[in-house]
Motif scaffolding. Sequence first.
Motif, mmCIF file in Angstrom:
data_model
loop_
_atom_site.group_PDB
_atom_site.id
_atom_site.type_symbol
_atom_site.label_atom_id
_atom_site.label_comp_id
_atom_site.label_asym_id
_atom_site.label_seq_id
_atom_site.Cartn_x
_atom_site.Cartn_y
_atom_site.Cartn_z
ATOM 1 N N UNK A 101 0.990 -1.229 0.164
ATOM 2 C CA UNK A 101 -0.113 0.170 -0.197
ATOM 3 C C UNK A 101 1.017 1.769 0.064
ATOM 4 N N UNK A 102 1.308 1.706 -1.015
ATOM 5 C CA UNK A 102 1.682 3.173 -0.875
ATOM 6 C C UNK A 102 0.944 4.333 -0.521
ATOM 7 N N UNK A 103 0.964 5.763 -0.452
ATOM 8 C CA UNK A 103 0.406 6.534 -0.107
ATOM 9 C C UNK A 103 0.928 7.796 -0.280
ATOM 10 N N UNK A 104 0.619 8.593 -1.273
ATOM 11 C CA UNK A 104 1.343 9.759 -2.124
ATOM 12 C C UNK A 104 0.522 11.134 -0.840
ATOM 13 N N UNK A 105 1.271 12.022 -0.619
ATOM 14 C CA UNK A 105 0.993 13.469 -0.223
ATOM 15 C C UNK A 105 2.028 13.872 -0.531
ATOM 16 N N UNK A 106 1.459 15.690 0.288
ATOM 17 C CA UNK A 106 1.987 16.475 -0.832
ATOM 18 C C UNK A 106 3.653 16.687 -0.156
ATOM 19 N N UNK A 107 3.715 15.759 1.458
ATOM 20 C CA UNK A 107 4.953 15.738 1.944
ATOM 21 C C UNK A 107 5.979 14.651 1.527
ATOM 22 N N UNK A 108 5.175 13.935 0.616
ATOM 23 C CA UNK A 108 5.896 12.871 -0.230
ATOM 24 C C UNK A 108 5.616 11.350 0.261
ATOM 25 N N UNK A 109 5.949 10.614 -0.138
ATOM 26 C CA UNK A 109 5.117 9.394 0.149
ATOM 27 C C UNK A 109 6.042 7.971 0.623
ATOM 28 N N UNK A 110 4.904 6.979 1.238
ATOM 29 C CA UNK A 110 5.207 5.875 1.914
ATOM 30 C C UNK A 110 4.890 4.610 0.996
ATOM 31 N N UNK A 111 5.811 3.732 1.643
ATOM 32 C CA UNK A 111 4.384 2.681 1.473
ATOM 33 C C UNK A 111 5.131 1.230 3.049
#
Length: 386
Positions: free
Chosen positions: A364-374
Amino acid sequence: MKKLVQFTLFLALVAFAPSCTAALPETERSTPAASSPADDKLQDPVALGGWGPERPTFRQDSPADYITLNSLTKSSWGDERNFLQVKNKDSPNSEYTDDLEVAVGKTYTAILMYRNAASSRIATPAENTAMRVMAPGSIKGAGEINGFLQASNSNPLEVWDSVVIRLTDPASEVALRYVPGSAVIHSRGRVNGLPLPDELYTTGTPIGCDQLDGRLFGGEETCTGYVTFDFILDQPNFTVTTLGKSPQNHELTPSISARVGDTLEMRGEYKNTGTTLQNDVVMDLNLPAGMEMVSNNMKIANSATDGTYKSVSEQTANTLLPGILNIGSYKPGGSCYIKFSVTIHDVPGYDFATSGQVYRYPEIYVHTNNGSKVSFLRVKVLGPLQ
């Protein structure tokens, strides 16, 4: 005496937005996944703080015979070359200082004193007198804020002073934000209590005695005053967690065992653990060959669903394979959960009956205006007869 230094970056504006939070929507026992901080390198130490330029100084009972700014050393303020200081606004008994330890999420107040140190015998005022503030948009470990006071006919034309702000963790990096509408001028003149515009943090804004016209007379107590404004330290951050359980595992955990033909229950979780708003947060699910999402099975829970799981349409759920799901915007402390099921099918080329195949999936990847994490679920798939 402070050292003289230069300063070049602007103080940024902060916007405050409504919260979007949700507690864990139902009782779900789980073992939290481990996480590790980034391995940041420390910056080389640099000299911070100071005032300038060097200039002649005077006493209140013996002022200058020419127009000069903030040049008294024995006044009610003290040494006026040190005209910028800060304090913790959240601590009522805190004192102003020019070197302050700061923390994320706290609000701080800066104060900037101003005076034309010329004698009252000098009939001409300081003209085009203006004040401006400059600060870094972000600091790592330590940084500084600078205040400038200038006039078109003063000697020198501009004076400045700085304060140092330090983080407890020298490796930590935070954003420094001005609190909109907090800048106010204080004096015994008619300008007392007037708000100052945001130009204070860019090109500068005029100050004055009876009006903000840039005219500042010497020897007039109504022309001496100070400006205050507030700033806050922000640190964007978030977490992503993927958990699952199979018929052989009765608790949600980050690592499970399953058999070909099993249906797994999955939970993905996003949390805004920082101090800034994150807009248009996107979740992206990646499944390997041999895993198939159960159709029309996905549910979502956040503040928009009142913290309870509600179904996501089949069309929306199908866009995750492959694709993305925009889960909205989240204020600090906000969270969102998704639940869905996947079925494990036999995959050509893998001999599950021998030792099992370990999948580093689903991701599950999460993309935000402060970067992405998985975040991923580790699934060990065994043959159907084991």
